[in-house]
Design a protein around this motif. Structure first.
Motif, PDB file in Angstrom:
ATOM      1  N   CYS A   1       0.836  -1.210   0.000  1.00 52.31           N
ATOM      2  CA  CYS A   1       0.000   0.000   0.000  1.00 52.31           C
ATOM      3  C   CYS A   1       0.871   1.260   0.000  1.00 52.31           C
ATOM      4  O   CYS A   1       0.591   2.223  -0.721  1.00 52.31           O
ATOM      5  N   ALA A   2       1.945   1.254   0.797  1.00 47.68           N
ATOM      6  CA  ALA A   2       2.838   2.416   0.849  1.00 47.68           C
ATOM      7  C   ALA A   2       3.525   2.642  -0.497  1.00 47.68           C
ATOM      8  O   ALA A   2       3.717   3.791  -0.910  1.00 47.68           O
ATOM      9  N   ALA A   3       3.881   1.570  -1.190  1.00 47.05           N
ATOM     10  CA  ALA A   3       4.521   1.713  -2.509  1.00 47.05           C
ATOM     11  C   ALA A   3       3.566   2.379  -3.497  1.00 47.05           C
ATOM     12  O   ALA A   3       3.964   3.278  -4.258  1.00 47.05           O
ATOM     13  N   ALA A  60      -8.699   5.608  -3.129  1.00 46.47           N
ATOM     14  CA  ALA A  60      -8.777   4.503  -4.087  1.00 46.47           C
ATOM     15  C   ALA A  60      -7.820   3.379  -3.703  1.00 46.47           C
ATOM     16  O   ALA A  60      -8.202   2.200  -3.688  1.00 46.47           O
ATOM     17  N   ILE A  61      -6.593   3.729  -3.354  1.00 51.24           N
ATOM     18  CA  ILE A  61      -5.591   2.712  -3.010  1.00 51.24           C
ATOM     19  C   ILE A  61      -5.936   2.028  -1.699  1.00 51.24           C
ATOM     20  O   ILE A  61      -5.957   0.796  -1.598  1.00 51.24           O
ATOM     21  N   ASN A  62      -6.216   2.822  -0.670  1.00 50.37           N
ATOM     22  CA  ASN A  62      -6.408   2.256   0.660  1.00 50.37           C
ATOM     23  C   ASN A  62      -7.747   1.555   0.830  1.00 50.37           C
ATOM     24  O   ASN A  62      -7.839   0.612   1.612  1.00 50.37           O
ATOM     25  N   VAL A  63      -8.782   1.999   0.121  1.00 50.52           N
ATOM     26  CA  VAL A  63     -10.062   1.303   0.222  1.00 50.52           C
ATOM     27  C   VAL A  63      -9.931  -0.100  -0.341  1.00 50.52           C
ATOM     28  O   VAL A  63     -10.424  -1.065   0.235  1.00 50.52           O
ATOM     29  N   VAL A  64      -9.220  -0.240  -1.458  1.00 52.07           N
ATOM     30  CA  VAL A  64      -9.033  -1.567  -2.053  1.00 52.07           C
ATOM     31  C   VAL A  64      -8.260  -2.468  -1.096  1.00 52.07           C
ATOM     32  O   VAL A  64      -8.667  -3.598  -0.814  1.00 52.07           O
TER      33      VAL A  64
END
Length: 198
Positions: A54-56, A117-121
């Motif tokens: 997620c951080a990447a 978008a990234i973190n919800v997924v």
């Protein structure tokens, strides 16, 4: 914390021998503590793997949007992965504020949209499935543990909420065979019913 972790690591072999020798006297407690250690390792492993992924993605999104210090915000996103439920918001606030100061409202909204978008997924769909299987705590218990341990220990309690809850569960519930009903409520899995002969 680092010194405490170092001391615990040095004492781990001795503690393991003591627990192994005490298995005959308190088998439920020794088994509960072994389960606690295994679940804590799985929690840290799952959280770290998904936190790095997620951080990447967060770093790549921030770099594409031109937000200053994207690597720093990626490290913050990784650290806040260990805070259940609200870690995403804590990791989003600093880069969003910096984007507002650096590029205006439009850049801030783009950062918020990319993070959401990234973190919800990852944190709403993928991570809970793996984390629930690894830890054995319901979503409600995760939130309650976050509230309780943050109240007791402050920000450090937020980071350590899951491991501390697993330790409390091991000592208070898993070590007592008569508390299977409580373990079922906490984990969300029905306990195995024992059948009695008529």
């Amino acid at each position: 914390m680092v010194v405490l972790l170092l001391a615990m690591s040095l004492d781990a072999p001795v503690t393991a021998k003591i627990l192994a020798s005490d298995r005959e006297h308190r088998p439920a407690l020794v088994s509960a503590l072994a389960t606690f250690a295994g679940k804590t390792r799985r929690y840290l492993l799952v959280s770290t793997v998904f936190g790095i992924i997620c951080a990447a993605f967060d770093v790549a999104a921030l770099a594409l949007l031109g937000v200053p210090l994207p690597l720093l915000w990626g490290v913050l996103a990784l650290i806040t992965t260990y805070i259940p439920n609200i870690g995403f918001v804590l990791g989003l606030l600093p880069p969003a504020m910096l984007a507002l100061l650096d590029g205006g409202v439009r850049q801030m909204l783009l950062v918020i949209a990319a993070y959401c978008a990234i973190n919800v997924v990852f944190q709403s769909f993928i991570l809970p499935k793996f984390l629930g299987d690894a830890v054995g705590l319901t979503t409600t218990m995760t939130l309650v543990s976050l509230i309780v341990w943050t109240f007791v220990l402050g920000p450090l309690g937020a980071v350590l909420a899951i491991p501390l809850s697993l330790l409390a569960r091991a000592i208070l519930i898993d070590s007592d065979p008569s508390a299977r009903w409580a373990a079922a409520l906490i984990s969300g899995e029905p306990s195995a019913r024992t059948t009695t002969s008529p």
